[in-house]
Structures are given as structure tokens and as C-alpha cells.
Write an enzyme that holds these catalytic residues in place. Structure first.
Site, mmCIF file in Angstrom:
data_model
loop_
_atom_site.group_PDB
_atom_site.id
_atom_site.type_symbol
_atom_site.label_atom_id
_atom_site.label_comp_id
_atom_site.label_asym_id
_atom_site.label_seq_id
_atom_site.Cartn_x
_atom_site.Cartn_y
_atom_site.Cartn_z
ATOM 1 N N HIS A 97 -7.762 3.414 1.531
ATOM 2 C CA HIS A 97 -6.542 2.881 0.973
ATOM 3 C C HIS A 97 -5.999 1.749 1.527
ATOM 4 O O HIS A 97 -6.234 1.462 2.856
ATOM 5 C CB HIS A 97 -5.630 4.181 1.341
ATOM 6 C CG HIS A 97 -4.233 4.101 0.402
ATOM 7 N ND1 HIS A 97 -3.224 3.100 1.000
ATOM 8 C CD2 HIS A 97 -3.893 4.753 -0.593
ATOM 9 C CE1 HIS A 97 -2.310 3.305 -0.034
ATOM 10 N NE2 HIS A 97 -2.675 4.007 -1.042
ATOM 11 N N GLU A 178 -6.752 0.182 -6.564
ATOM 12 C CA GLU A 178 -5.451 0.476 -6.157
ATOM 13 C C GLU A 178 -4.930 -1.000 -5.176
ATOM 14 O O GLU A 178 -5.306 -0.988 -4.122
ATOM 15 C CB GLU A 178 -5.518 1.536 -5.226
ATOM 16 C CG GLU A 178 -4.454 2.221 -4.466
ATOM 17 C CD GLU A 178 -4.627 1.656 -3.175
ATOM 18 O OE1 GLU A 178 -5.562 1.340 -2.384
ATOM 19 O OE2 GLU A 178 -3.529 1.507 -2.488
HETATM 20 P P1 PGA Z 1 2.713 4.362 -5.326
HETATM 21 O O1 PGA Z 1 1.467 4.574 -4.398
HETATM 22 O O2 PGA Z 1 2.496 5.279 -6.521
HETATM 23 O O3 PGA Z 1 4.015 4.863 -4.454
HETATM 24 O O4 PGA Z 1 2.724 2.884 -5.725
HETATM 25 C C1 PGA Z 1 0.328 4.410 -4.981
HETATM 26 C C2 PGA Z 1 -0.997 4.626 -3.663
HETATM 27 O O5 PGA Z 1 -0.659 5.210 -2.974
HETATM 28 O O6 PGA Z 1 -1.780 4.118 -3.785
#
Ligand code: PGA
Length: 263
Positions: A97, A178
Site C-alpha cells: 500500500h 492505488e
Molecule cells: P481512500 O483510501 O478511499 O480514503 O482514498 C484508499 C486506499 O486506502 O488506498
């Protein structure tokens, strides 16, 4: 090629013990009679045993995962949770992540070790990749990356994470695009842009691993809400979504679930 849609709720470092239990039960209730959808909750790891125990009798589609782990069974790794400690608790392990990469300096070697350990251990890894160069961090909020930045950063991260992984192991892998710059309150990646990136990723996986690329689930994550979830899900290479902020209450999560159910 049918791929089971996947909705991942990343609670990050939020919720108290009782909030976590209430929220998990609410999600379990909401998906009790839902087919063709897998929902994965990633709560803070300290609440996991209670949640798993409380909900173990509920039928799928609810599963649990962790936001982080260490790729060794045991040892002198102060503060870490070893992968074998998770065997009976979760099926999914999130890896790479952007917050782990940026805030906790996880490098590509550790990420690759985690992917290998997860696959060898029989888990289902959710590998996150996304632009994260210092240039992009400085530019956060000022614009989107160019397609060349997309390509170089993304494919480098993918290659590094998948080093040594065999085609047979790939089937259990989920990949999530992401980018750090799109995590709320950043700027969202438009659905059409997410599709373009995921399509490129699938093509690349196909070139490298062959037919299995059609079975790998590709997700988008960053700024997903009830207002835009359905727009992402319209696209053929978007097999699911990773949701952070909006997964923290049923008021905001329910419309996202509905977007999957009505897809
Ligand atoms: P978010 O987080 O939906 O608050 O933008 C997304 C993530 O954890 O990648």
C-alpha cells in the site's frame, strides 16, 4: 472471462473495538444474501480475532485480511506480526500500500518477500502499486502524472514485486492500482483513466504470464465514494475497488456495496 468482483475495505488505523464490531456486523448483514461479490474487510489487526470469532458462522461473501504483516514465521522482529500467526485468521494479505511505501519506507525487496511468503503460505495477496516518486509527491494536488510516469513507476513496481513468482502462483494474486496522489483528500483518478491503466496492466501481465492474466483481479483504489463507485465498475478491467475513508461507516459504504450489487 468471469472474475469474481472484489470490494476491499481498508479501515487503516481507525475504529475502536466496539466500532469495529458494529461495522463488521453491519457489513455482514448487508451482504448476507449477496452472490457474485466478495467483500474483504481489513480492520486494525488487534480487532481481528474478535471479529473473526464473532462472524465465523456467517456465510460468504465476507472475508478478512490484514493491512500489513512480516514475511517470516517467527524471530526477533520487534513489533511485527508474523505471517504464520495469521493462518487461521485471514485469507487476504494487503502488500505494498502506498502509505506503507511512503510513510514506513517499505522497499521493493521487502514487498517482493511479502508477495513470495504470502503465495507460499497459501494466502491471497492484494498487491498495491501506484505512482510514488518524489516528483509525484511534490506534485500531489497539482496535477496528474503523465502516461510515461504511469508506465515507468507502475511497471517497475510490478516487476520488482513479482520477481521470482511463477505463473502457477499468479492465480491467487489481486493487483490494485492505488496511486498515493489519489488517496483522499487527493485528486481522484477518473474512471476512464483507471480503466486505461488497468488495461495496460492486464496486457503486460498477459505478455509475461500468459492466459492467467485473464483470471487475475485488478482493482482501483483512491477516493472511491458512493457517488463514483458505479462509474468505475462500468469498465471491463475494473474487477473491484479498494475503499478507505468511505468504508468507515455504513452511511458511506452502503452505496458502494449497492453499486456492486447492481452492477
Ligand atoms: P481512500 O483510501 O478511499 O480514503 O482514498 C484508499 C486506499 O486506502 O488506498
Amino acid at each position: 472471462m468471469h472474475r469474481m468482483p472484489l470490494l476491499v475495505a481498508n479501515w487503516k488505523m481507525h475504529t475502536t473495538a466496539s466500532e469495529a464490531l458494529i461495522l463488521a456486523r453491519q457489513v455482514a448483514d448487508a451482504v448476507e444474501h449477496v452472490d457474485h461479490l466478495q467483500v474483504v474487510l481489513l480492520p486494525p489487526v488487534i480487532w481481528l480475532p474478535t471479529l473473526v470469532e464473532d462472524l465465523h458462522h456467517r456465510p460468504r461473501p465476507l472475508s478478512f485480511g490484514v493491512q500489513n504483516f512480516y514475511p517470516a514465521s517467527e524471530g526477533s522482529f520487534t513489533g511485527e506480526i508474523g505471517i504464520d500467526m495469521l493462518t487461521k485468521l485471514v485469507r487476504y494479505l494487503m502488500i505494498g500500500h502506498s502509505e506503507r511505501r511512503a510513510l514506513f519506507h517499505e522497499d521493493h525487496q521487502l514487498i517482493n518477500q511479502k508477495v513470495q511468503a504470502a503465495l507460499i503460505g497459501g494466502f491471497w495477496p492484494i498487491l498495491c502499486i501506484g505512482e510514488l516518486t518524489p516528483v509525484m509527491l511534490k506534485q500531489r494536488g497539482r496535477g496528474r502524472p503523465t502516461s510515461i510516469e504511469h508506465k515507468s513507476d507502475l511497471f517497475r513496481q510490478l516487476d520488482q514485486a513479482l520477481a521470482g513468482i511463477t505463473t502457477n502462483q499468479m492465480e491467487r494474486l489481486t493487483i490494485c492500482y492505488e496511486p498515493l496522489w489519489a488517496i483522499s483528500p487527493g485528486r481522484v483518478v477518473l474512471p476512464v483513466e483507471a480503466q486505461a491503466v488497468l488495461e495496460q496492466l492486464r496486457r503486460y501481465l498477459h505478455e509475461r504470464f500468459g492466459q492467467v492474466a485473464n483470471r487475475i483481479r485488478l482493482l482501483y483504489g483512491g477516493g472511491v465514494t458512493g457517488d463514483n463507485a458505479a462509474d468505475y465498475l462500468k469498465f471491463p478491467d475494473v474487477d473491484g475497488l479498494l475503499v478507505g475513508t468511505a468504508s468507515l461507516s455504513m452511511r458511506t459504504f452502503r452505496p458502494i456495496l449497492d453499486a456492486f450489487i447492481e452492477r
